[in-house]
Design a protein around this motif. Structure first.
Motif, PDB file in Angstrom:
ATOM      1  N   VAL A  99       0.800  -1.225   0.000  1.00 36.98           N
ATOM      2  CA  VAL A  99       0.000   0.000   0.000  1.00 36.98           C
ATOM      3  C   VAL A  99       0.834   1.277   0.000  1.00 36.98           C
ATOM      4  N   ALA A 100       2.145   1.194   0.318  1.00 34.74           N
ATOM      5  CA  ALA A 100       2.957   2.409   0.390  1.00 34.74           C
ATOM      6  C   ALA A 100       4.418   2.073   0.128  1.00 34.74           C
ATOM      7  N   LEU A 101       5.097   2.994  -0.556  1.00 33.88           N
ATOM      8  CA  LEU A 101       6.499   2.830  -0.917  1.00 33.88           C
ATOM      9  C   LEU A 101       7.262   4.088  -0.560  1.00 33.88           C
ATOM     10  N   CYS A 102       8.515   3.910  -0.103  1.00 32.91           N
ATOM     11  CA  CYS A 102       9.308   5.069   0.309  1.00 32.91           C
ATOM     12  C   CYS A 102      10.772   4.897  -0.058  1.00 32.91           C
ATOM     13  N   ASP A 103      11.337   5.932  -0.657  1.00 31.10           N
ATOM     14  CA  ASP A 103      12.773   6.023  -0.926  1.00 31.10           C
ATOM     15  C   ASP A 103      13.053   7.472  -1.307  1.00 31.10           C
ATOM     16  N   PRO A 104      14.184   8.034  -0.867  1.00 32.15           N
ATOM     17  CA  PRO A 104      14.470   9.424  -1.238  1.00 32.15           C
ATOM     18  C   PRO A 104      14.746   9.626  -2.718  1.00 32.15           C
ATOM     19  N   VAL A 105      15.001   8.540  -3.444  1.00 32.38           N
ATOM     20  CA  VAL A 105      15.220   8.633  -4.893  1.00 32.38           C
ATOM     21  C   VAL A 105      13.892   8.349  -5.592  1.00 32.38           C
ATOM     22  N   ARG A 106      13.281   9.387  -6.150  1.00 28.20           N
ATOM     23  CA  ARG A 106      11.928   9.265  -6.682  1.00 28.20           C
ATOM     24  C   ARG A 106      11.834   8.259  -7.817  1.00 28.20           C
ATOM     25  N   THR A 107      12.835   8.162  -8.669  1.00 29.57           N
ATOM     26  CA  THR A 107      12.752   7.219  -9.791  1.00 29.57           C
ATOM     27  C   THR A 107      12.617   5.782  -9.289  1.00 29.57           C
ATOM     28  N   LYS A 108      13.229   5.485  -8.141  1.00 29.17           N
ATOM     29  CA  LYS A 108      13.121   4.133  -7.595  1.00 29.17           C
ATOM     30  C   LYS A 108      11.714   3.873  -7.077  1.00 29.17           C
ATOM     31  N   VAL A 109      11.127   4.857  -6.445  1.00 31.50           N
ATOM     32  CA  VAL A 109       9.759   4.716  -5.952  1.00 31.50           C
ATOM     33  C   VAL A 109       8.796   4.530  -7.113  1.00 31.50           C
ATOM     34  N   GLU A 110       8.959   5.323  -8.144  1.00 33.56           N
ATOM     35  CA  GLU A 110       8.060   5.231  -9.289  1.00 33.56           C
ATOM     36  C   GLU A 110       8.199   3.895 -10.006  1.00 33.56           C
ATOM     37  N   ARG A 111       9.430   3.407 -10.128  1.00 30.79           N
ATOM     38  CA  ARG A 111       9.645   2.104 -10.767  1.00 30.79           C
ATOM     39  C   ARG A 111       8.986   0.988  -9.948  1.00 30.79           C
ATOM     40  N   SER A 115       5.610  -1.796 -10.691  1.00 27.63           N
ATOM     41  CA  SER A 115       5.546  -3.238 -10.423  1.00 27.63           C
ATOM     42  C   SER A 115       4.275  -3.593  -9.653  1.00 27.63           C
ATOM     43  N   VAL A 116       3.902  -2.754  -8.698  1.00 23.35           N
ATOM     44  CA  VAL A 116       2.705  -3.013  -7.900  1.00 23.35           C
ATOM     45  C   VAL A 116       1.459  -2.962  -8.778  1.00 23.35           C
ATOM     46  N   VAL A 117       1.355  -1.939  -9.583  1.00 26.87           N
ATOM     47  CA  VAL A 117       0.185  -1.781 -10.455  1.00 26.87           C
ATOM     48  C   VAL A 117       0.137  -2.899 -11.495  1.00 26.87           C
ATOM     49  N   SER A 118       1.308  -3.282 -12.019  1.00 22.99           N
ATOM     50  CA  SER A 118       1.350  -4.359 -13.014  1.00 22.99           C
ATOM     51  C   SER A 118       0.888  -5.688 -12.435  1.00 22.99           C
ATOM     52  N   ALA A 119       1.017  -5.833 -11.112  1.00 22.26           N
ATOM     53  CA  ALA A 119       0.562  -7.056 -10.454  1.00 22.26           C
ATOM     54  C   ALA A 119      -0.938  -7.044 -10.183  1.00 22.26           C
ATOM     55  N   GLY A 120      -1.618  -5.975 -10.593  1.00 23.41           N
ATOM     56  CA  GLY A 120      -3.062  -5.900 -10.435  1.00 23.41           C
ATOM     57  C   GLY A 120      -3.530  -5.277  -9.139  1.00 23.41           C
ATOM     58  N   GLN A 121      -2.623  -4.659  -8.406  1.00 20.85           N
ATOM     59  CA  GLN A 121      -2.995  -4.002  -7.159  1.00 20.85           C
ATOM     60  C   GLN A 121      -3.200  -2.507  -7.392  1.00 20.85           C
ATOM     61  N   PRO A 122      -3.961  -1.843  -6.512  1.00 21.98           N
ATOM     62  CA  PRO A 122      -4.115  -0.392  -6.631  1.00 21.98           C
ATOM     63  C   PRO A 122      -2.770   0.317  -6.505  1.00 21.98           C
ATOM     64  N   ALA A 123      -2.670   1.482  -7.115  1.00 18.43           N
ATOM     65  CA  ALA A 123      -1.433   2.254  -7.035  1.00 18.43           C
ATOM     66  C   ALA A 123      -1.118   2.582  -5.576  1.00 18.43           C
ATOM     67  N   PRO A 124       0.112   2.303  -5.126  1.00 20.26           N
ATOM     68  CA  PRO A 124       0.460   2.585  -3.725  1.00 20.26           C
ATOM     69  C   PRO A 124       0.731   4.066  -3.510  1.00 20.26           C
ATOM     70  N   ALA A 125       0.660   4.499  -2.267  1.00 18.06           N
ATOM     71  CA  ALA A 125       1.081   5.856  -1.905  1.00 18.06           C
ATOM     72  C   ALA A 125       2.604   5.931  -1.997  1.00 18.06           C
ATOM     73  N   LEU A 126       3.097   7.067  -2.490  1.00 17.45           N
ATOM     74  CA  LEU A 126       4.537   7.222  -2.706  1.00 17.45           C
ATOM     75  C   LEU A 126       5.108   8.274  -1.768  1.00 17.45           C
ATOM     76  N   TYR A 127       6.259   7.956  -1.181  1.00 17.29           N
ATOM     77  CA  TYR A 127       6.947   8.860  -0.259  1.00 17.29           C
ATOM     78  C   TYR A 127       8.387   9.012  -0.725  1.00 17.29           C
ATOM     79  N   ALA A 128       8.686  10.162  -1.299  1.00 11.21           N
ATOM     80  CA  ALA A 128      10.025  10.408  -1.841  1.00 11.21           C
ATOM     81  C   ALA A 128      10.489  11.828  -1.560  1.00 11.21           C
ATOM     82  N   HIS A 129      10.003  12.394  -0.461  1.00 11.51           N
ATOM     83  CA  HIS A 129      10.349  13.777  -0.113  1.00 11.51           C
ATOM     84  C   HIS A 129      11.429  13.800   0.963  1.00 11.51           C
ATOM     85  N   GLY A 130      12.611  13.356   0.596  1.00 12.07           N
ATOM     86  CA  GLY A 130      13.740  13.455   1.498  1.00 12.07           C
ATOM     87  C   GLY A 130      13.944  12.228   2.360  1.00 12.07           C
TER      88      GLY A 130
END
Length: 471
Positions: A99-111, A115-130
């Motif tokens: 349900v949620a992903l976090c990394d200070p490097v935004r490209t890693k979070v988005e990538r 994967s989560v969406v491709s597996a058929g799950q809802p888009a997770p919340a993203l945390y990449a603000h520092g």
């Protein structure tokens, strides 16, 4: 700050240090000088100094079950090499949602989100603000379990934050870098009633689980000794400009002289010997070779203008530790990531009726074997393979499937409301050799007392990784 385990700069500082040689020189050179080897002014003591066990602040977490739930909701912090490789193991389980992903490097979070969406799950919340955005992920009300796969110095603060926010948490190795931090994780787990686990995948290797069941069935007789290691030539990766996000892992070789990564070797042997479940580790004595391998590799492979030339390495190329348990058993741990050799975790167990040694796997047990000829370890698969490996004969995921088996079992325990196979006491015990080996080496091998993180609960037998299949 405990002098035995000097704290590194934060990951934020480490990442900034890659921007130029000047910053790296100031941060690394000074610490390298501070931890340079000096002859002790007094002779090492013959016995470890008594360790005062802090008073328990909450009830034990030994054997405490998770709360059962139909769906396990997971938040992942750290999406580098390890974190990104583990996502598919969570996504493979139909009762788990990321349900949620976090990394200070935004490209890693988005990538990872893709994967989560491709597996058929809802888009997770993203945390990449520092660097501190994990605090917001941990504060969510729709997360049951936080998985932490950041650089090592992030493990303790993130695990601490997760528990304080009411989340169970699993941390990649090591759990923390200082004894005081290990004690705080124990106390917080007991106070918050949240589990904090070392996610030691090697405990779930097929060979390791087979040896575990054989040991518990008495095939080795009375157990006498075991050995484990992390002997893995990482020189290419430690100096790679892209594999790690900054030089954080290599920097530890400028600060600590001990075993930087004891968990992979210690965890399985601790399981064989039922440490914290009828026996416990009492003392550790550690020794190290000179630290030559990384500097030699740098001289041969790294351009002279690279910031790493400001670094002074102090971690011995090979460290060897001897641990003794309350039952008098011996455990040998090794660590070597800076010299050329084939990969080995040693993974050995010996008793009064014989011995197993891995890499390659071989066994010699009475009365099955004789004439000094190793036997076929595979011959014991049908009887002694763990039910997890019988149920998942060809598991997906990395490290031969042990990653998937570990995630499957942990998520199963969370869903069904079972106690975890290992807990915060195991996390602290398996990680304690990191700071204590450093202290022992500085004291010319003087034994160091390993704390009883269970505060006496180790005397009682209880289940571990050798679990019964749920009905």
């Amino acid at each position: 700050m405990d002098e035995q385990t000097p704290r590194p700069p934060s990951r934020r500082t480490v990442l900034r240090s890659t921007a130029g040689a000047a910053g790296a020189g100031l941060g690394i050179g000074a610490l390298g000088d501070r931890t340079a080897v000096a002859a002790p002014t007094t002779a090492p003591t013959a016995a470890p100094e008594a360790v005062t066990t802090p008073k328990r602040r909450g009830a034990t977490m030994a054997g405490v079950p998770f709360e059962g739930r139909a769906t396990v909701r997971v938040g992942i912090v750290g999406l580098g090499n390890r974190g990104s490789s583990m996502i598919n193991n969570f996504l493979a389980l139909p009762w788990v949602r990321v349900v949620a992903l976090c990394d200070p490097v935004r490209t890693k979070v988005e990538r990872a989100s893709t994967s989560v969406v491709s597996a058929g799950q809802p888009a997770p919340a993203l945390y990449a603000h520092g660097e501190d955005d994990y605090e917001n992920l941990c504060a969510r009300t729709d997360v049951d379990f936080v998985y932490v796969a950041t650089p090592w110095d992030g493990h303790f603060p993130i695990a601490r934050t997760a528990m304080l926010n009411g989340k169970h948490v699993g941390v990649e190795c090591p759990a923390a870098m200082e004894l005081a931090e290990l004690w705080e994780l124990v106390d917080l787990s007991e106070q918050t009633r949240r589990h904090c686990m070392q996610l030691e995948n090697c405990c779930y290797g097929r060979n390791e689980m087979r040896v575990l069941r054989m040991a518990h069935a008495g095939k080795f007789g009375e157990l006498l000794h075991g050995a484990g290691a992390y002997n893995h030539d990482l020189r290419d990766l430690l100096f790679s400009p892209t594999y790690y996000e900054g030089p954080w892992r290599r920097l530890w070789h400028t600060r600590l002289r001990g075993d930087l990564y004891p968990n992979h070797g210690f965890g399985p042997v601790a399981g064989y010997m039922d440490l914290n479940r009828g026996d416990r580790a009492l003392t550790i004595s550690s020794f190290a070779t000179p630290a030559l391998g990384l500097a030699e590799y740098r001289a041969a492979r790294v351009p002279s203008g690279d910031p790493s030339w400001k670094e002074t390495y102090v971690t011995g190329d090979r460290t060897i530790s001897l641990l003794q348990t309350a039952k008098g058993r011996l455990i040998r741990l090794e660590h070597d990531v800076s010299t050329p050799h084939p990969y080995s975790r040693i993974n050995s167990l010996g008793g009064t009726r014989g011995i197993f040694e891995d890499y390659p796997a071989r066994i010699y047990l009475e009365p099955d074997h004789k004439d000094d000829q190793w036997g076929d370890f595979g011959a014991y698969a049908a009887e002694f393979d763990h039910w997890l490996w019988k149920e998942h004969a060809n598991p997906p995921g990395g490290h031969g499937g042990m990653d998937y088996i570990m995630v499957y079992r942990l998520m199963q325990c969370l869903q069904l409301g079972l106690p975890p196979d290992f807990d915060v006491y195991d996390a602290a015990t398996w990680t304690a050799p990191l700071p204590l080996s450093h202290a022992s080496i500085k004291a010319q091998g003087a034994p160091q007392e390993i704390p009883d993180f269970t505060r006496g609960a180790w005397l009682g037998a209880r289940a571990g990784v050798d679990s019964a299949k749920p009905s």
